[in-house]
Design an enzyme around this catalytic site. Structure first.
Site, PDB file in Angstrom:
ATOM      1  N   SER A  93       0.677  -1.217   0.258  1.00 17.78           N
ATOM      2  CA  SER A  93       0.117  -0.004   0.078  1.00 17.78           C
ATOM      3  C   SER A  93       0.731   1.341  -0.181  1.00 17.78           C
ATOM      4  CB  SER A  93      -0.890   0.088   1.331  1.00 17.78           C
ATOM      5  OG  SER A  93      -0.163  -0.216   2.538  1.00 17.78           O
ATOM      6  N   HIS A  94       1.997   1.230   0.339  1.00 16.31           N
ATOM      7  CA  HIS A  94       3.000   2.122   0.452  1.00 16.31           C
ATOM      8  C   HIS A  94       3.915   2.282  -0.911  1.00 16.31           C
ATOM      9  CE1 HIS A  94       1.893   2.068   4.450  1.00 16.31           C
ATOM     10  NE2 HIS A  94       2.507   3.204   4.686  1.00 16.31           N
ATOM     11  N   THR A 143      -2.844   9.130  11.636  1.00 13.98           N
ATOM     12  CA  THR A 143      -2.542   7.861  12.020  1.00 13.98           C
ATOM     13  C   THR A 143      -1.023   7.985  12.587  1.00 13.98           C
ATOM     14  OG1 THR A 143      -1.660   7.704   9.612  1.00 13.98           O
ATOM     15  CG2 THR A 143      -3.839   7.216  10.051  1.00 13.98           C
ATOM     16  N   ASP A 157      -3.867   1.149   3.823  1.00 15.86           N
ATOM     17  CA  ASP A 157      -4.183  -0.233   3.791  1.00 15.86           C
ATOM     18  C   ASP A 157      -5.913  -0.250   3.756  1.00 15.86           C
ATOM     19  OD1 ASP A 157      -1.876  -1.579   3.937  1.00 15.86           O
ATOM     20  OD2 ASP A 157      -1.860  -1.311   6.153  1.00 15.86           O
TER      21      ASP A 157
END
Length: 336
Positions: free
Chosen positions: A49-50, A162, A190
Protein backbone atom coordinates in the site's frame (compact mmCIF):
# COMPACT_ATOMS: atom_id res chain seq x y z
CA UNK A 1 -16.44 -13.31 -16.33
CA UNK A 2 -12.91 -13.66 -14.98
CA UNK A 3 -10.66 -11.01 -13.55
CA UNK A 4 -8.01 -9.62 -15.88
CA UNK A 5 -4.62 -11.21 -15.20
CA UNK A 6 -2.05 -9.32 -13.22
CA UNK A 7 1.28 -8.35 -14.73
CA UNK A 8 4.55 -9.24 -13.05
CA UNK A 9 7.18 -6.51 -12.86
CA UNK A 10 10.75 -6.84 -11.67
CA UNK A 11 11.82 -4.49 -8.91
CA UNK A 12 13.86 -2.45 -11.37
CA UNK A 13 10.80 -2.17 -13.63
CA UNK A 14 8.82 -0.97 -10.63
CA UNK A 15 11.40 1.75 -9.98
CA UNK A 16 11.53 2.76 -13.65
CA UNK A 17 7.73 3.03 -13.79
CA UNK A 18 7.66 5.06 -10.58
CA UNK A 19 10.35 7.42 -11.80
CA UNK A 20 8.60 7.96 -15.14
CA UNK A 21 5.35 8.88 -13.34
CA UNK A 22 7.15 11.28 -11.00
CA UNK A 23 9.15 12.95 -13.77
CA UNK A 24 5.99 13.30 -15.87
CA UNK A 25 4.33 14.98 -12.89
CA UNK A 26 7.15 17.53 -12.84
CA UNK A 27 9.34 16.28 -9.99
CA UNK A 28 13.04 17.04 -10.47
CA UNK A 29 15.54 14.30 -11.31
CA UNK A 30 17.10 13.93 -7.85
CA UNK A 31 13.83 13.84 -5.92
CA UNK A 32 12.32 11.47 -8.50
CA UNK A 33 15.23 9.07 -7.97
CA UNK A 34 14.80 9.19 -4.18
CA UNK A 35 11.03 8.67 -4.17
CA UNK A 36 11.08 6.04 -6.94
CA UNK A 37 13.57 4.00 -4.93
CA UNK A 38 11.27 4.18 -1.91
CA UNK A 39 8.41 2.88 -4.08
CA UNK A 40 10.66 0.02 -5.23
CA UNK A 41 11.60 -0.89 -1.65
CA UNK A 42 7.97 -0.73 -0.51
CA UNK A 43 6.93 -3.15 -3.26
CA UNK A 44 9.92 -5.31 -2.35
CA UNK A 45 9.33 -5.53 1.40
CA UNK A 46 5.68 -4.56 1.89
CA UNK A 47 3.26 -3.25 2.78
CA UNK A 48 2.57 -2.63 -0.89
CA UNK A 49 0.00 0.00 0.00
CA UNK A 50 3.06 2.27 0.38
CA UNK A 51 4.40 1.43 -3.09
CA UNK A 52 2.93 1.91 -6.56
CA UNK A 53 -0.49 2.78 -5.17
CA UNK A 54 0.95 5.98 -3.69
CA UNK A 55 2.13 7.28 -7.06
CA UNK A 56 -1.21 8.89 -8.05
CA UNK A 57 -1.14 10.71 -4.70
CA UNK A 58 2.41 11.96 -5.28
CA UNK A 59 1.37 13.09 -8.76
CA UNK A 60 -1.67 14.93 -7.38
CA UNK A 61 0.51 16.78 -4.86
CA UNK A 62 2.69 17.99 -7.71
CA UNK A 63 0.03 18.74 -10.34
CA UNK A 64 -2.12 20.68 -7.86
CA UNK A 65 0.79 22.86 -6.77
CA UNK A 66 0.61 21.57 -3.18
CA UNK A 67 4.23 20.32 -3.27
CA UNK A 68 7.31 22.00 -4.72
CA UNK A 69 8.68 19.82 -7.56
CA UNK A 70 12.08 21.50 -7.43
CA UNK A 71 12.52 21.72 -3.66
CA UNK A 72 15.98 22.44 -2.26
CA UNK A 73 15.81 21.56 1.45
CA UNK A 74 17.99 23.52 3.86
CA UNK A 75 19.58 21.95 6.94
CA UNK A 76 21.44 23.68 9.74
CA UNK A 77 22.92 22.63 13.07
CA UNK A 78 21.25 24.66 15.83
CA UNK A 79 22.78 22.81 18.82
CA UNK A 80 25.57 20.27 19.27
CA UNK A 81 23.08 17.42 18.90
CA UNK A 82 20.27 19.01 16.87
CA UNK A 83 19.83 19.47 13.14
CA UNK A 84 16.86 21.50 11.93
CA UNK A 85 15.56 21.17 8.39
CA UNK A 86 13.23 23.11 6.14
CA UNK A 87 11.92 20.91 3.35
CA UNK A 88 11.24 23.84 1.00
CA UNK A 89 7.74 22.38 0.53
CA UNK A 90 9.18 19.21 -0.98
CA UNK A 91 9.15 15.59 0.16
CA UNK A 92 10.58 14.84 3.59
CA UNK A 93 12.58 11.83 2.44
CA UNK A 94 14.73 14.06 0.24
CA UNK A 95 15.56 16.31 3.21
CA UNK A 96 16.20 13.31 5.48
CA UNK A 97 18.65 11.85 2.96
CA UNK A 98 20.48 15.18 2.78
CA UNK A 99 20.78 15.27 6.59
CA UNK A 100 21.75 11.61 7.08
CA UNK A 101 25.55 11.80 6.96
CA UNK A 102 25.74 14.75 9.35
CA UNK A 103 23.17 13.16 11.70
CA UNK A 104 25.27 9.99 11.89
CA UNK A 105 28.42 12.02 12.54
CA UNK A 106 26.70 14.00 15.31
CA UNK A 107 25.35 10.86 17.00
CA UNK A 108 28.82 9.32 17.06
CA UNK A 109 30.26 12.55 18.40
CA UNK A 110 27.65 13.23 21.10
CA UNK A 111 26.15 9.80 21.73
CA UNK A 112 22.71 11.04 20.63
CA UNK A 113 21.48 13.46 17.97
CA UNK A 114 18.21 14.47 16.35
CA UNK A 115 16.97 15.86 13.06
CA UNK A 116 13.68 17.75 12.88
CA UNK A 117 12.06 18.94 9.68
CA UNK A 118 9.04 21.09 8.80
CA UNK A 119 7.59 22.55 5.60
CA UNK A 120 7.64 19.14 3.98
CA UNK A 121 5.38 16.33 2.78
CA UNK A 122 5.56 12.75 3.96
CA UNK A 123 3.94 9.73 2.35
CA UNK A 124 5.31 6.22 2.62
CA UNK A 125 7.14 4.14 5.20
CA UNK A 126 9.33 5.73 7.88
CA UNK A 127 11.52 2.65 8.13
CA UNK A 128 13.51 3.75 5.11
CA UNK A 129 14.78 6.66 7.23
CA UNK A 130 15.55 4.67 10.40
CA UNK A 131 16.92 1.56 8.65
CA UNK A 132 20.05 3.22 7.19
CA UNK A 133 20.94 4.54 10.65
CA UNK A 134 20.81 1.01 12.06
CA UNK A 135 23.00 -0.15 9.18
CA UNK A 136 25.50 2.46 10.41
CA UNK A 137 25.42 0.88 13.88
CA UNK A 138 22.99 3.31 15.49
CA UNK A 139 19.66 2.93 17.26
CA UNK A 140 17.01 5.09 15.61
CA UNK A 141 13.51 6.36 16.28
CA UNK A 142 11.50 8.32 13.73
CA UNK A 143 8.05 9.92 13.95
CA UNK A 144 5.78 12.08 11.79
CA UNK A 145 2.31 13.46 12.47
CA UNK A 146 -0.32 13.41 9.75
CA UNK A 147 -3.86 14.48 8.81
CA UNK A 148 -6.35 14.14 11.69
CA UNK A 149 -8.50 11.06 11.25
CA UNK A 150 -7.89 9.09 14.47
CA UNK A 151 -10.48 9.52 17.20
CA UNK A 152 -9.03 9.60 20.73
CA UNK A 153 -10.44 6.95 23.02
CA UNK A 154 -13.89 8.12 24.15
CA UNK A 155 -13.91 11.04 21.71
CA UNK A 156 -16.41 11.85 18.97
CA UNK A 157 -14.18 13.51 16.34
CA UNK A 158 -10.68 12.90 14.95
CA UNK A 159 -7.80 14.74 16.62
CA UNK A 160 -4.67 12.82 15.65
CA UNK A 161 -3.30 11.57 12.39
CA UNK A 162 -2.40 7.94 11.88
CA UNK A 163 0.88 9.31 13.28
CA UNK A 164 3.36 6.58 12.39
CA UNK A 165 6.59 5.77 14.16
CA UNK A 166 9.59 3.64 13.24
CA UNK A 167 12.33 1.99 15.28
CA UNK A 168 15.55 0.40 14.11
CA UNK A 169 18.65 -1.05 15.74
CA UNK A 170 21.66 -3.09 14.62
CA UNK A 171 21.57 -6.87 15.05
CA UNK A 172 24.89 -8.72 15.25
CA UNK A 173 25.46 -11.11 12.36
CA UNK A 174 22.20 -10.30 10.58
CA UNK A 175 20.05 -7.59 9.00
CA UNK A 176 19.12 -4.74 11.35
CA UNK A 177 15.84 -4.91 13.21
CA UNK A 178 13.55 -2.36 11.58
CA UNK A 179 9.85 -1.83 12.08
CA UNK A 180 7.27 0.86 11.62
CA UNK A 181 3.62 1.15 12.50
CA UNK A 182 0.76 3.60 12.56
CA UNK A 183 -0.87 4.76 15.79
CA UNK A 184 -4.20 3.78 14.25
CA UNK A 185 -5.53 0.24 14.22
CA UNK A 186 -5.03 0.20 10.43
CA UNK A 187 -3.01 2.50 8.18
CA UNK A 188 -5.08 4.72 5.89
CA UNK A 189 -3.52 3.34 2.70
CA UNK A 190 -4.37 -0.22 3.79
CA UNK A 191 -8.01 0.87 4.17
CA UNK A 192 -7.98 2.52 0.74
CA UNK A 193 -6.40 -0.58 -0.79
CA UNK A 194 -9.02 -2.85 0.82
CA UNK A 195 -11.75 -0.64 -0.62
CA UNK A 196 -10.14 -0.72 -4.07
CA UNK A 197 -9.80 -4.50 -3.94
CA UNK A 198 -13.34 -5.01 -2.64
CA UNK A 199 -12.78 -6.77 0.68
CA UNK A 200 -13.33 -6.03 4.36
CA UNK A 201 -10.59 -5.36 6.87
CA UNK A 202 -9.52 -8.28 9.09
CA UNK A 203 -10.57 -6.30 12.18
CA UNK A 204 -12.54 -3.17 12.97
CA UNK A 205 -10.36 -0.23 11.95
CA UNK A 206 -12.70 2.75 12.22
CA UNK A 207 -16.21 4.03 12.76
CA UNK A 208 -19.15 3.78 10.38
CA UNK A 209 -21.79 6.49 9.86
CA UNK A 210 -23.61 5.29 13.00
CA UNK A 211 -20.47 5.76 15.08
CA UNK A 212 -19.93 2.02 15.44
CA UNK A 213 -16.64 0.13 14.94
CA UNK A 214 -16.57 -1.31 11.42
CA UNK A 215 -14.54 -3.58 9.14
CA UNK A 216 -16.09 -2.01 6.01
CA UNK A 217 -13.34 0.11 4.39
CA UNK A 218 -15.84 2.19 2.41
CA UNK A 219 -17.81 3.09 5.54
CA UNK A 220 -14.60 4.10 7.31
CA UNK A 221 -13.46 6.20 4.35
CA UNK A 222 -16.83 7.97 4.42
CA UNK A 223 -16.47 8.99 8.08
CA UNK A 224 -12.66 9.34 7.99
CA UNK A 225 -12.72 8.32 11.64
CA UNK A 226 -10.14 5.66 12.43
CA UNK A 227 -9.65 3.84 15.72
CA UNK A 228 -6.35 3.99 17.61
CA UNK A 229 -4.64 0.66 18.21
CA UNK A 230 -4.96 -0.58 21.78
CA UNK A 231 -7.70 1.93 22.62
CA UNK A 232 -6.35 4.57 25.05
CA UNK A 233 -2.80 3.23 24.73
CA UNK A 234 -2.64 3.86 21.00
CA UNK A 235 -4.19 7.30 21.48
CA UNK A 236 -1.40 8.09 23.97
CA UNK A 237 1.21 7.08 21.38
CA UNK A 238 -0.50 9.31 18.81
CA UNK A 239 -0.29 12.19 21.32
CA UNK A 240 3.41 11.52 21.84
CA UNK A 241 4.03 11.66 18.10
CA UNK A 242 2.05 14.88 17.76
CA UNK A 243 4.46 16.40 20.29
CA UNK A 244 7.70 14.84 18.98
CA UNK A 245 6.68 15.47 15.38
CA UNK A 246 4.61 18.61 14.92
CA UNK A 247 5.45 20.51 18.11
CA UNK A 248 9.23 19.98 18.10
CA UNK A 249 9.63 20.51 14.37
CA UNK A 250 7.06 23.30 13.99
CA UNK A 251 5.04 21.31 11.47
CA UNK A 252 1.30 21.58 10.86
CA UNK A 253 -0.84 20.08 13.62
CA UNK A 254 -2.98 17.15 12.54
CA UNK A 255 -6.20 19.16 13.02
CA UNK A 256 -5.00 22.14 10.98
CA UNK A 257 -5.60 21.07 7.40
CA UNK A 258 -7.24 24.01 5.66
CA UNK A 259 -4.39 24.32 3.17
CA UNK A 260 -4.60 20.60 2.42
CA UNK A 261 -8.33 20.92 1.77
CA UNK A 262 -7.83 23.77 -0.68
CA UNK A 263 -5.51 21.54 -2.73
CA UNK A 264 -7.66 18.39 -2.22
CA UNK A 265 -4.53 16.61 -1.01
CA UNK A 266 -4.35 13.49 1.14
CA UNK A 267 -2.04 14.76 3.85
CA UNK A 268 -0.84 17.81 5.74
CA UNK A 269 2.65 19.25 5.98
CA UNK A 270 3.32 17.58 9.29
CA UNK A 271 6.43 17.70 11.43
CA UNK A 272 9.05 14.97 11.55
CA UNK A 273 11.71 14.05 14.09
CA UNK A 274 14.44 11.46 13.63
CA UNK A 275 16.56 10.52 16.66
CA UNK A 276 19.87 8.65 16.33
CA UNK A 277 21.67 6.99 19.27
CA UNK A 278 25.17 5.52 19.27
CA UNK A 279 25.02 2.51 21.63
CA UNK A 280 28.80 2.42 21.90
CA UNK A 281 28.66 5.77 23.73
CA UNK A 282 26.07 4.67 26.33
CA UNK A 283 28.40 2.68 28.57
CA UNK A 284 27.24 -0.89 28.00
CA UNK A 285 29.92 -2.79 26.04
CA UNK A 286 27.62 -5.82 25.91
CA UNK A 287 24.89 -4.01 23.92
CA UNK A 288 25.12 -6.44 20.97
CA UNK A 289 24.88 -9.40 23.34
CA UNK A 290 21.67 -7.97 24.76
CA UNK A 291 20.17 -7.61 21.27
CA UNK A 292 21.17 -11.16 20.37
CA UNK A 293 19.63 -12.50 23.58
CA UNK A 294 16.35 -10.63 23.09
CA UNK A 295 16.05 -11.97 19.54
CA UNK A 296 16.94 -15.52 20.65
CA UNK A 297 14.13 -15.44 23.21
CA UNK A 298 11.65 -14.55 20.46
CA UNK A 299 12.84 -16.80 17.64
CA UNK A 300 11.55 -20.35 17.99
CA UNK A 301 9.04 -19.16 20.57
CA UNK A 302 5.95 -20.62 18.94
CA UNK A 303 4.96 -18.51 15.94
CA UNK A 304 6.56 -15.35 17.35
CA UNK A 305 9.01 -13.38 15.25
CA UNK A 306 11.29 -10.43 15.76
CA UNK A 307 9.43 -7.22 14.79
CA UNK A 308 9.91 -6.40 11.11
CA UNK A 309 11.32 -9.78 10.13
CA UNK A 310 8.23 -10.67 8.09
CA UNK A 311 9.36 -8.10 5.54
CA UNK A 312 12.69 -9.89 5.12
CA UNK A 313 10.76 -12.93 3.84
CA UNK A 314 8.81 -10.72 1.46
CA UNK A 315 12.08 -9.21 0.27
CA UNK A 316 13.62 -12.58 -0.52
CA UNK A 317 10.54 -13.62 -2.52
CA UNK A 318 10.07 -10.45 -4.54
CA UNK A 319 13.74 -10.17 -5.42
CA UNK A 320 13.38 -13.51 -7.18
CA UNK A 321 9.79 -13.44 -8.42
CA UNK A 322 9.07 -9.74 -8.89
CA UNK A 323 5.71 -8.23 -7.93
CA UNK A 324 2.25 -8.69 -9.39
CA UNK A 325 0.49 -5.48 -10.37
CA UNK A 326 -3.27 -5.28 -10.89
CA UNK A 327 -4.22 -4.26 -14.46
CA UNK A 328 -6.35 -1.30 -13.34
CA UNK A 329 -3.49 0.12 -11.29
CA UNK A 330 -1.02 -0.41 -14.09
CA UNK A 331 -3.32 1.34 -16.56
CA UNK A 332 -3.80 4.24 -14.16
CA UNK A 333 -0.05 4.67 -13.74
CA UNK A 334 0.66 4.41 -17.44
CA UNK A 335 -1.93 7.11 -18.07
CA UNK A 336 -0.11 9.41 -15.65
Amino acid sequence: MTDAPTKTLSLEEVKALAKSVLVSAGLDAHSSEVIADLVRMSERDGPRSHGLRLLPVYAQYLSSGYANPKAAPSIRRIAPGVLRGDGDNGFYQVAALAARAELIEMARENGIAAFTCANCHHLGALRFDTGPLAEAGLVALGVVNSLSMVVPQGGVRPVFGTNPMSFACPRPGSEPIVWDQASSMVALMDIKMAAAEGHDLPRAGGLDTDGQPSTDPNAILETRSLLPFGEHKGAAIAFLIEVLGAALAGGTLSVDNQERESFEALNIKGGTTLIAIDPSRFGNPAFNDYIARICAEIEGNGAARVPGDGRLKNRAATQVNGVSVAPDLLAQLQAL
